[in-house]
Structures are given as structure tokens and as C-alpha cells.
Scaffold this motif. Structure first.
Motif, PDB file in Angstrom:
ATOM      1  N   ILE A 268      31.804 -15.120  -1.273  1.00 42.37           N
ATOM      2  CA  ILE A 268      32.046 -16.426  -0.668  1.00 42.37           C
ATOM      3  C   ILE A 268      32.237 -16.311   0.846  1.00 42.37           C
ATOM      4  CG2 ILE A 268      34.510 -16.294  -1.163  1.00 42.37           C
ATOM      5  CD1 ILE A 268      32.320 -19.451  -1.212  1.00 42.37           C
ATOM      6  N   SER A 269      32.915 -15.245   1.295  1.00 38.03           N
ATOM      7  CA  SER A 269      33.109 -15.071   2.742  1.00 38.03           C
ATOM      8  C   SER A 269      31.792 -14.776   3.435  1.00 38.03           C
ATOM      9  CB  SER A 269      34.114 -13.946   3.006  1.00 38.03           C
ATOM     10  OG  SER A 269      35.384 -14.283   2.511  1.00 38.03           O
ATOM     11  N   PHE A 270      30.956 -13.950   2.818  1.00 38.56           N
ATOM     12  CA  PHE A 270      29.661 -13.640   3.423  1.00 38.56           C
ATOM     13  C   PHE A 270      28.746 -14.859   3.388  1.00 38.56           C
ATOM     14  CE2 PHE A 270      25.553 -11.671   4.002  1.00 38.56           C
ATOM     15  CZ  PHE A 270      25.826 -10.675   4.926  1.00 38.56           C
ATOM     16  N   TYR A 271      28.865 -15.660   2.349  1.00 41.46           N
ATOM     17  CA  TYR A 271      28.084 -16.899   2.268  1.00 41.46           C
ATOM     18  C   TYR A 271      28.465 -17.856   3.392  1.00 41.46           C
ATOM     19  CZ  TYR A 271      26.271 -21.277   0.332  1.00 41.46           C
ATOM     20  OH  TYR A 271      25.612 -22.482   0.153  1.00 41.46           O
ATOM     21  N   ALA A 272      29.763 -17.955   3.685  1.00 43.28           N
ATOM     22  CA  ALA A 272      30.208 -18.795   4.797  1.00 43.28           C
ATOM     23  C   ALA A 272      29.679 -18.260   6.122  1.00 43.28           C
ATOM     24  CB  ALA A 272      31.736 -18.864   4.817  1.00 43.28           C
ATOM     25  N   TYR A 273      29.667 -16.939   6.269  1.00 41.32           N
ATOM     26  CA  TYR A 273      29.173 -16.322   7.511  1.00 41.32           C
ATOM     27  C   TYR A 273      27.689 -16.619   7.713  1.00 41.32           C
ATOM     28  CZ  TYR A 273      27.346 -12.552  10.449  1.00 41.32           C
ATOM     29  OH  TYR A 273      26.682 -11.832  11.402  1.00 41.32           O
ATOM     30  N   THR A 274      26.877 -16.413   6.683  1.00 38.28           N
ATOM     31  CA  THR A 274      25.435 -16.644   6.829  1.00 38.28           C
ATOM     32  C   THR A 274      25.129 -18.131   7.033  1.00 38.28           C
ATOM     33  OG1 THR A 274      25.234 -16.731   4.408  1.00 38.28           O
ATOM     34  CG2 THR A 274      24.803 -14.617   5.485  1.00 38.28           C
ATOM     35  N   THR A 275      25.883 -18.993   6.377  1.00 33.12           N
ATOM     36  CA  THR A 275      25.666 -20.435   6.544  1.00 33.12           C
ATOM     37  C   THR A 275      25.938 -20.876   7.975  1.00 33.12           C
ATOM     38  OG1 THR A 275      26.255 -20.853   4.227  1.00 33.12           O
ATOM     39  CG2 THR A 275      26.359 -22.718   5.743  1.00 33.12           C
ATOM     40  N   ALA A 276      27.013 -20.363   8.557  1.00 35.54           N
ATOM     41  CA  ALA A 276      27.402 -20.802   9.893  1.00 35.54           C
ATOM     42  C   ALA A 276      26.572 -20.137  10.989  1.00 35.54           C
ATOM     43  CB  ALA A 276      28.888 -20.528  10.121  1.00 35.54           C
ATOM     44  N   PHE A 277      26.361 -18.819  10.883  1.00 39.35           N
ATOM     45  CA  PHE A 277      25.784 -18.090  12.015  1.00 39.35           C
ATOM     46  C   PHE A 277      24.310 -17.734  11.840  1.00 39.35           C
ATOM     47  CE2 PHE A 277      30.358 -17.207  12.099  1.00 39.35           C
ATOM     48  CZ  PHE A 277      30.662 -17.671  13.358  1.00 39.35           C
ATOM     49  N   SER A 278      23.840 -17.581  10.610  1.00 38.74           N
ATOM     50  CA  SER A 278      22.418 -17.309  10.400  1.00 38.74           C
ATOM     51  C   SER A 278      21.631 -18.601  10.266  1.00 38.74           C
ATOM     52  CB  SER A 278      22.224 -16.433   9.154  1.00 38.74           C
ATOM     53  OG  SER A 278      22.841 -15.170   9.333  1.00 38.74           O
ATOM     54  N   ASP A 279      22.155 -19.525   9.449  1.00 45.51           N
ATOM     55  CA  ASP A 279      21.470 -20.805   9.260  1.00 45.51           C
ATOM     56  C   ASP A 279      21.822 -21.828  10.339  1.00 45.51           C
ATOM     57  OD1 ASP A 279      20.540 -19.597   6.988  1.00 45.51           O
ATOM     58  OD2 ASP A 279      21.974 -20.577   5.653  1.00 45.51           O
ATOM     59  N   GLN A 280      22.805 -21.516  11.182  1.00 40.70           N
ATOM     60  CA  GLN A 280      23.224 -22.403  12.275  1.00 40.70           C
ATOM     61  C   GLN A 280      23.757 -23.747  11.763  1.00 40.70           C
ATOM     62  OE1 GLN A 280      22.555 -21.923  16.097  1.00 40.70           O
ATOM     63  NE2 GLN A 280      23.034 -19.929  15.235  1.00 40.70           N
ATOM     64  N   ARG A 281      24.305 -23.768  10.549  1.00 32.73           N
ATOM     65  CA  ARG A 281      24.897 -24.986  10.004  1.00 32.73           C
ATOM     66  C   ARG A 281      26.413 -24.854  10.152  1.00 32.73           C
ATOM     67  NH1 ARG A 281      22.289 -27.094   4.545  1.00 32.73           N
ATOM     68  NH2 ARG A 281      23.172 -28.992   5.457  1.00 32.73           N
ATOM     69  N   PHE A 282      26.881 -25.128  11.358  1.00 27.61           N
ATOM     70  CA  PHE A 282      28.271 -24.870  11.683  1.00 27.61           C
ATOM     71  C   PHE A 282      29.228 -25.829  10.963  1.00 27.61           C
ATOM     72  CE2 PHE A 282      25.894 -23.231  15.348  1.00 27.61           C
ATOM     73  CZ  PHE A 282      26.369 -21.930  15.362  1.00 27.61           C
TER      74      PHE A 282
END
Length: 315
Positions: A268-282
Motif C-alpha cells: 500500500i505504501s509503494f502504491y501510494a508512492y507510484t500513484t503520486a510521483f510516477s503517475d503524477q496524481r498528487f
């Protein structure tokens, strides 16, 4: 002779007690000494926390976005209805339950060895600390080398023992990747659990062991009737602390697999990281972060209650 005065004159002709003036001066000194820490906490903790909460109510799809419409709880609804989110939650729960269980069982065994009297016990205690002392990145790099598909020592050992015919890409296989990340985490964290339990073992009075031996009680009976009940406070604290840490695991996942293969190690923590910083969906990433915070807050509440009960049971 007269006693020395305990007052200090002021400009108005009145007198202020020296102790009161001293406390006033110490208060100013304490304020200026604590001011840098206060500024750091406000700038590093409080402001980002409030800023993240604010962003979670807006649609922010780029770091350079000029239009950020207000969506209210829309980001939270989108997260809670996403199959990817629940998949990450399932993997996180699996990681938490399996790693914590193995760490508790192995930690109990290691604590028993550390508590036994034998020559060179000090050396054994020193060696046991080494995995815990290693930084997580170093630990992850070491295990990544061991599990390497081309030159890893695990493949070499298993082929020499004729357990496998060809080298296997352990971290590239969705069926084995998460379990091997758990193995790396258990290897690192078991010493910490062992020393927590060792502290509980050393607090058990030796008279209880002697009375049990006089009654000719077997070691399984001693463990079940004496050791385990008296270790309940230590075990409770270890379980809650490790559950909190395992639930928000990120660093070892990032270093070993980056959430792959095919998201099989995406917690879940890595999913939040990729969503915010890789997908740019802050906005979505901020909502995810606060959902994690709510879960951690609940676990922390359980920890505080467990700690309070443990302290009361020791009184």
C-alpha cells in the motif's frame, strides 16, 4: 550578621524575588534553545502534513498543473473503489501477517538461546545484532545478489544439491517474489524481536524455574505455564510495533523489486508512492497517504492501550 538578601531591586523601587527572576530567565533561555527544533517540526512535519491533507481534496494531476478543481472526497472514493488499491491492501496484509509471525517465532527461539548459559554467549549475542545493524538498503542489496538469476548463490546451492535443474529468476517470478522479500525482512528484523523478548525472559524470577524442576515439570510444560504467560506483555508490544512497521513497509520493496514483477510485491505504501510521483496524481496519492495514516493511527492506539495494560500488569 544578617542573612544575604534573596530579593533584587527594580527601577520602581520595589523588589522582585531572585528565584522568580531566575525562573523567568530560564524560561526565556529554554524558549530560544527549543525554537530551532520547533521551526524544524513546523516546517518538516506540520506544514507538509496539512498541505497533503489539503491536496487530497483537489484534483492535482501534474506538478505543473494550473487548474486544480476541488473534488471533495472524490479522491478517497476513487481510491476505495479501485481494484488496484484493494490488491495492494491484500499484499500488505499478507506481508504483515507472515513476516510478523515468522519474526515472533524465530525471535522466541533466538531469545531462548541468548538467555541460556554457555561459553561464548557474549560472542553469540554480538553476532545476532549484525543483521539488525545493517541498513535496509544494504540488506536488500545483499539479498538481491543472493537471489540473482544469473550468479546468485541460492541458485548455485540448489543446483549443486540437485534440487533444481536450471537457474531460476526468483525475484522475477510473481509466485515467489513477495515471499523472498518477506525472507529478507525476517532475516533483518528477527534480532530486534529477539532482544525485546530477551528483556522479558531475563525479568522472570529464577525461583519459578527451580520450583517447576522440583515438581518435575517438563520444558514444554514450563514454557506453557510459566514463560509464555509472563512474556505476554513483551509479546504484545512486539506484535503491535512490528505490525505497524510491516504495514507501512516501503524501503525494502523499493530496493529489491520496485513493486514488481506485475505488481506482485506492490504494498500500500509503494502504491501510494507510484500513484503520486510516477503517475503524477498528487491528489489521489495524498488521499492514499491519509488512508494509510488512519490505519497507522488505529494501530498506534492499540499499541498505546497494550503498553498501558502491560505496565499495569507489571505493577
Amino acid at each position: 550578621m544578617t542573612a544575604p538578601s534573596t530579593t533584587a531591586p527594580t527601577e520602581a523601587g520595589t523588589y522582585v524575588p531572585r528565584r522568580k527572576k531566575l525562573r523567568h530567565t530560564q524560561g526565556y533561555l529554554a524558549f530560544w534553545l527549543l525554537l530551532p527544533a520547533l521551526v524544524a517540526v513546523l516546517g518538516v512535519v506540520v506544514y507538509p502534513t496539512l498541505r497533503t491533507l489539503l491536496i487530497s481534496f483537489f484534483q492535482v494531476d501534474s506538478a505543473l498543473a494550473t487548474s486544480t478543481p476541488f473534488v471533495g472526497f472524490g479522491n478517497y472514493v476513487e481510491v476505495l473503489t479501485s481494484p488496484s488499491f484493494w490488491g495492494a491492501v491484500g499484499r500488505t496484509l499478507y506481508f504483515t501477517i507472515v513476516s510478523t509471525t515468522f519474526e515472533l517465532v524465530l525471535g522466541m527461539c533466538v531469545a531462548g538461546l541468548l538467555n541460556a548459559r554457555f561459553p561464548g554467549r557474549w560472542l553469540f549475542r554480538t553476532i545476532v545484532v549484525i543483521p539488525w545493524a545493517l541498513p535496509t538498503i544494504v540488506n536488500a542489496a545483499m539479498w538481491k545478489g543472493i537471489l540473482n538469476a544469473q550468479y546468485g548463490s541460492l541458485n548455485a546451492l540448489l543446483t549443486q544439491l540437485h534440487l533444481i535443474d536450471d537457474y531460476h529468476n526468483w525475484l522475477g517470478d510473481p509466485s515467489t517474489a513477495l515471499n523472498l522479500v518477506i525472507l529478507a525482512d525476517v532475516w533483518k528484523t528477527t534480532p530486534l524481536v529477539a532482544f525485546f523478548l530477551l528483556a522479558g525472559l531475563t525479568s522472570i524470577p529464577s525461583d519459578l524455574y527451580e520450583a517447576a524442576r522440583i515438581d518435575r515439570a517438563s520444558w514444554p510444560r514450563i514454557f506453557r505455564s510459566i514463560v509464555l504467560p509472563l512474556l505476554v506483555p513483551s509479546i504484545s508490544i512486539v506484535l503491535v510495533l512490528r505490525t505497524i512497521e510491516a504495514f507501512k513497509v516501503f524501503d525494502i520493496i523499493y530496493a529489491m523489486t520496485r513493486g514488481g514483477p506485475v505488481n506482485s510485491t506492490q504494498t500500500i505504501s509503494f502504491y501510494a508512492y507510484t500513484t503520486a510521483f510516477s503517475d503524477q496524481r498528487f491528489g489521489l496519492g495524498s488521499a492514499l497517504s491519509y488512508l494509510i495514516v488512519l490505519v497507522i493511527l488505529g494501530l498506534t492506539t492499540v499499541y498505546l492501550r497494550t503498553l498501558r495494560r502491560s505496565e499495569m500488569s507489571l505493577l
